[in-house]
Design a protein around this motif. Structure first.
Motif, PDB file in Angstrom:
ATOM      1  N   PHE A  34      55.828 -34.719 -32.361  1.00  0.00           N
ATOM      2  CA  PHE A  34      55.493 -34.480 -30.960  1.00  0.00           C
ATOM      3  C   PHE A  34      54.355 -35.394 -30.511  1.00  0.00           C
ATOM      4  O   PHE A  34      54.421 -36.046 -29.451  1.00  0.00           O
ATOM      5  N   LEU A  35      53.299 -35.480 -31.317  1.00  0.00           N
ATOM      6  CA  LEU A  35      52.158 -36.320 -30.977  1.00  0.00           C
ATOM      7  C   LEU A  35      52.547 -37.792 -30.930  1.00  0.00           C
ATOM      8  O   LEU A  35      52.112 -38.538 -30.044  1.00  0.00           O
ATOM      9  N   ALA A  36      53.379 -38.215 -31.871  1.00  0.00           N
ATOM     10  CA  ALA A  36      53.811 -39.617 -31.890  1.00  0.00           C
ATOM     11  C   ALA A  36      54.583 -39.958 -30.613  1.00  0.00           C
ATOM     12  O   ALA A  36      54.399 -41.035 -30.027  1.00  0.00           O
ATOM     13  N   ALA A  37      55.428 -39.029 -30.164  1.00  0.00           N
ATOM     14  CA  ALA A  37      56.192 -39.263 -28.940  1.00  0.00           C
ATOM     15  C   ALA A  37      55.269 -39.345 -27.731  1.00  0.00           C
ATOM     16  O   ALA A  37      55.461 -40.185 -26.838  1.00  0.00           O
ATOM     17  N   LEU A  38      54.254 -38.482 -27.681  1.00  0.00           N
ATOM     18  CA  LEU A  38      53.308 -38.528 -26.572  1.00  0.00           C
ATOM     19  C   LEU A  38      52.507 -39.835 -26.589  1.00  0.00           C
ATOM     20  O   LEU A  38      52.300 -40.472 -25.548  1.00  0.00           O
ATOM     21  N   GLU A  39      52.047 -40.223 -27.771  1.00  0.00           N
ATOM     22  CA  GLU A  39      51.235 -41.435 -27.877  1.00  0.00           C
ATOM     23  C   GLU A  39      52.005 -42.676 -27.454  1.00  0.00           C
ATOM     24  O   GLU A  39      51.419 -43.634 -26.927  1.00  0.00           O
ATOM     25  N   GLN A  40      53.313 -42.663 -27.642  1.00  0.00           N
ATOM     26  CA  GLN A  40      54.143 -43.794 -27.212  1.00  0.00           C
ATOM     27  C   GLN A  40      54.285 -43.870 -25.698  1.00  0.00           C
ATOM     28  O   GLN A  40      54.594 -44.932 -25.159  1.00  0.00           O
ATOM     29  N   ARG A  41      54.051 -42.741 -25.024  1.00  0.00           N
ATOM     30  CA  ARG A  41      54.320 -42.667 -23.585  1.00  0.00           C
ATOM     31  C   ARG A  41      53.076 -42.724 -22.707  1.00  0.00           C
ATOM     32  O   ARG A  41      53.196 -42.712 -21.481  1.00  0.00           O
ATOM     33  N   VAL A  42      51.899 -42.761 -23.305  1.00  0.00           N
ATOM     34  CA  VAL A  42      50.666 -42.840 -22.517  1.00  0.00           C
ATOM     35  C   VAL A  42      50.095 -44.251 -22.578  1.00  0.00           C
ATOM     36  O   VAL A  42      50.400 -45.022 -23.491  1.00  0.00           O
ATOM     37  N   ASP A  43      49.255 -44.574 -21.601  1.00  0.00           N
ATOM     38  CA  ASP A  43      48.638 -45.905 -21.555  1.00  0.00           C
ATOM     39  C   ASP A  43      47.442 -46.014 -22.484  1.00  0.00           C
ATOM     40  O   ASP A  43      47.082 -47.101 -22.919  1.00  0.00           O
ATOM     41  N   GLY A  44      46.794 -44.883 -22.746  1.00  0.00           N
ATOM     42  CA  GLY A  44      45.616 -44.905 -23.611  1.00  0.00           C
ATOM     43  C   GLY A  44      44.377 -45.348 -22.850  1.00  0.00           C
ATOM     44  O   GLY A  44      44.364 -45.463 -21.631  1.00  0.00           O
ATOM     45  N   GLY A  45      43.313 -45.602 -23.608  1.00  0.00           N
ATOM     46  CA  GLY A  45      42.039 -45.994 -23.014  1.00  0.00           C
ATOM     47  C   GLY A  45      40.973 -44.985 -23.333  1.00  0.00           C
ATOM     48  O   GLY A  45      41.224 -43.945 -23.956  1.00  0.00           O
ATOM     49  N   SER A  46      39.742 -45.284 -22.898  1.00  0.00           N
ATOM     50  CA  SER A  46      38.616 -44.399 -23.195  1.00  0.00           C
ATOM     51  C   SER A  46      37.715 -44.160 -21.988  1.00  0.00           C
ATOM     52  O   SER A  46      36.616 -43.632 -22.139  1.00  0.00           O
ATOM     53  N   ASP A  47      38.173 -44.546 -20.799  1.00  0.00           N
ATOM     54  CA  ASP A  47      37.376 -44.343 -19.590  1.00  0.00           C
ATOM     55  C   ASP A  47      37.781 -43.019 -18.954  1.00  0.00           C
ATOM     56  O   ASP A  47      38.650 -42.955 -18.080  1.00  0.00           O
ATOM     57  N   ALA A  48      37.148 -41.934 -19.418  1.00  0.00           N
ATOM     58  CA  ALA A  48      37.520 -40.601 -18.948  1.00  0.00           C
ATOM     59  C   ALA A  48      37.216 -40.423 -17.465  1.00  0.00           C
ATOM     60  O   ALA A  48      37.987 -39.790 -16.736  1.00  0.00           O
ATOM     61  N   ALA A  49      36.094 -40.975 -17.012  1.00  0.00           N
ATOM     62  CA  ALA A  49      35.732 -40.833 -15.596  1.00  0.00           C
ATOM     63  C   ALA A  49      36.789 -41.460 -14.704  1.00  0.00           C
ATOM     64  O   ALA A  49      37.192 -40.871 -13.684  1.00  0.00           O
ATOM     65  N   ALA A  50      37.263 -42.639 -15.073  1.00  0.00           N
ATOM     66  CA  ALA A  50      38.292 -43.313 -14.273  1.00  0.00           C
ATOM     67  C   ALA A  50      39.602 -42.536 -14.302  1.00  0.00           C
ATOM     68  O   ALA A  50      40.304 -42.450 -13.283  1.00  0.00           O
ATOM     69  N   ALA A  51      39.940 -41.990 -15.457  1.00  0.00           N
ATOM     70  CA  ALA A  51      41.185 -41.223 -15.573  1.00  0.00           C
ATOM     71  C   ALA A  51      41.149 -39.983 -14.685  1.00  0.00           C
ATOM     72  O   ALA A  51      42.153 -39.615 -14.058  1.00  0.00           O
ATOM     73  N   LEU A  52      39.986 -39.335 -14.617  1.00  0.00           N
ATOM     74  CA  LEU A  52      39.852 -38.161 -13.756  1.00  0.00           C
ATOM     75  C   LEU A  52      39.809 -38.549 -12.282  1.00  0.00           C
ATOM     76  O   LEU A  52      40.398 -37.873 -11.430  1.00  0.00           O
ATOM     77  N   GLU A  53      39.129 -39.626 -11.967  1.00  0.00           N
ATOM     78  CA  GLU A  53      39.057 -40.088 -10.575  1.00  0.00           C
ATOM     79  C   GLU A  53      40.445 -40.397 -10.027  1.00  0.00           C
ATOM     80  O   GLU A  53      40.742 -40.129  -8.857  1.00  0.00           O
ATOM     81  N   ALA A  54      41.305 -40.941 -10.882  1.00  0.00           N
ATOM     82  CA  ALA A  54      42.653 -41.289 -10.436  1.00  0.00           C
ATOM     83  C   ALA A  54      43.431 -40.057  -9.990  1.00  0.00           C
ATOM     84  O   ALA A  54      44.311 -40.141  -9.113  1.00  0.00           O
ATOM     85  N   LEU A  55      43.113 -38.906 -10.569  1.00  0.00           N
ATOM     86  CA  LEU A  55      43.823 -37.679 -10.215  1.00  0.00           C
ATOM     87  C   LEU A  55      43.403 -37.129  -8.860  1.00  0.00           C
ATOM     88  O   LEU A  55      44.095 -36.288  -8.280  1.00  0.00           O
ATOM     89  N   LEU A  56      42.261 -37.604  -8.343  1.00  0.00           N
ATOM     90  CA  LEU A  56      41.753 -37.104  -7.070  1.00  0.00           C
ATOM     91  C   LEU A  56      42.469 -37.721  -5.873  1.00  0.00           C
ATOM     92  O   LEU A  56      42.294 -37.267  -4.743  1.00  0.00           O
ATOM     93  N   VAL A  57      43.262 -38.738  -6.122  1.00  0.00           N
ATOM     94  CA  VAL A  57      43.989 -39.413  -5.046  1.00  0.00           C
ATOM     95  C   VAL A  57      45.474 -39.145  -5.211  1.00  0.00           C
ATOM     96  O   VAL A  57      46.063 -39.456  -6.244  1.00  0.00           O
ATOM     97  N   GLU A  58      46.086 -38.543  -4.192  1.00  0.00           N
ATOM     98  CA  GLU A  58      47.518 -38.249  -4.228  1.00  0.00           C
ATOM     99  C   GLU A  58      48.281 -39.280  -3.405  1.00  0.00           C
ATOM    100  O   GLU A  58      47.812 -39.691  -2.336  1.00  0.00           O
ATOM    101  N   PRO A  59      49.466 -39.700  -3.878  1.00  0.00           N
ATOM    102  CA  PRO A  59      50.271 -40.632  -3.087  1.00  0.00           C
ATOM    103  C   PRO A  59      50.766 -39.968  -1.809  1.00  0.00           C
ATOM    104  O   PRO A  59      51.035 -38.765  -1.780  1.00  0.00           O
ATOM    105  N   VAL A  60      50.851 -40.759  -0.757  1.00  0.00           N
ATOM    106  CA  VAL A  60      51.356 -40.266   0.529  1.00  0.00           C
ATOM    107  C   VAL A  60      52.504 -41.165   0.970  1.00  0.00           C
ATOM    108  O   VAL A  60      52.330 -42.381   1.038  1.00  0.00           O
TER     109      VAL A  60
END
Length: 274
Positions: A34-60
């Protein structure tokens, strides 16, 4: 099924199975896949602040499940959605409780405050899991725990399995916090759309209450999770940043997968349930 042994178990199943060594070895193999499948499908990275900020904007305009239900959903599709979500919402916030002893200081105190709200602030009738059971009953559906398990598609179980995996393993505490933060950020706007959909459909008040409760509560929880839980966790252990990002991204992957199944089924005129 392995994870459920850590929650309420199954009638007629010996509770000793929860910690059976052979079953735990089998579960570990399933988790690795399960973890291997998830890891293949995510972009990865270590910028948690940026990852959370991206969720604050919804597409319109939005194209997700709550958008569809708000604008075009029918009552049978809403009941489909209730059944699918019941696998988690009838145990809402329980997977996240496992991370509490693995946190320290402000992160622990703040997460406990969020959980206190999720569990009704000390009032059993206000627990979010109870509110969802009331929703099901008002929709003339079964409020029984896991009643719809055999009808839920695998993509619905995957989101709950992810929470259980992250919660049960101390090694994934950062991912659990990332997941929880992502869920709290996205739930408020989605809950507003669900309330709009239910109002349009003339749903009973008990159906709306579950979502109106989340509109207000999660607006606060989002701030607490970002600024108190995630921030303090990473101040104490910066090495967990990549895990926090993984939890955020894995949540998005599985939610998109579930959404694609729901919308694909409904647009083809068929139920999303098995």
């Amino acid at each position: 099924m392995c994870y459920e042994l850590h929650y309420r178990g199954f009638a007629g199943v010996d509770p000793e199975w929860e910690w059976d060594a052979d079953l735990l070895r089998l579960r570990a193999e399933l988790e690795a896949a399960f973890l291997a499948a998830l890891e293949q499908r995510v972009d990865g990275g270590s910028d948690a602040a940026a990852a959370l900020e991206a969720l604050l904007v919804e597409p319109v305009p939005g194209t997700g499940v709550s958008h569809f239900l708000r604008d075009d959903g029918e009552w049978w599709q809403m009941r489909d959605y209730f059944a699918v979500r019941s696998i988690y919402h009838l145990k809402e916030a329980e997977p996240h409780a496992w991370v509490i002893p693995r946190l320290e200081g402000r992160a622990k105190a703040a997460l406990v405050a969020v959980e206190y709200d999720e569990f009704g602030g000390g009032r059993a009738e206000r627990m979010h899991s109870r509110l969802f059971a009331d929703l099901l009953a008002a929709a003339d559906m079964s409020p029984d725990y896991l009643h719809y398990l055999d009808r839920a598609p695998a993509c619905a179980l995957a989101t709950v399995n992810m929470m259980s995996l992250f919660g049960l393993h101390r090694r994934w505490r950062g991912a659990l916090v990332g997941h929880f933060a992502a869920a709290e950020i996205s739930t408020g706007p989605s809950a507003q759309r669900m309330d709009d959909a239910l109002t349009r459909l003339g749903a009973p008040a008990a159906c709306r209450l579950f979502y109106t409760e989340h509109i207000e509560a999660d607006a606060v929880h989002e701030q607490v999770m970002r600024h108190d839980v995630v921030a303090d966790l990473l101040d104490r252990d910066p090495g967990l940043a990549a895990d926090v990002v993984f939890g955020i991204q894995a949540t998005d992957v599985l939610e998109e997968r579930l959404g694609a199944h729901l919308l694909g089924s409904w647009r083809s005129g068929r139920s999303a349930l098995l």
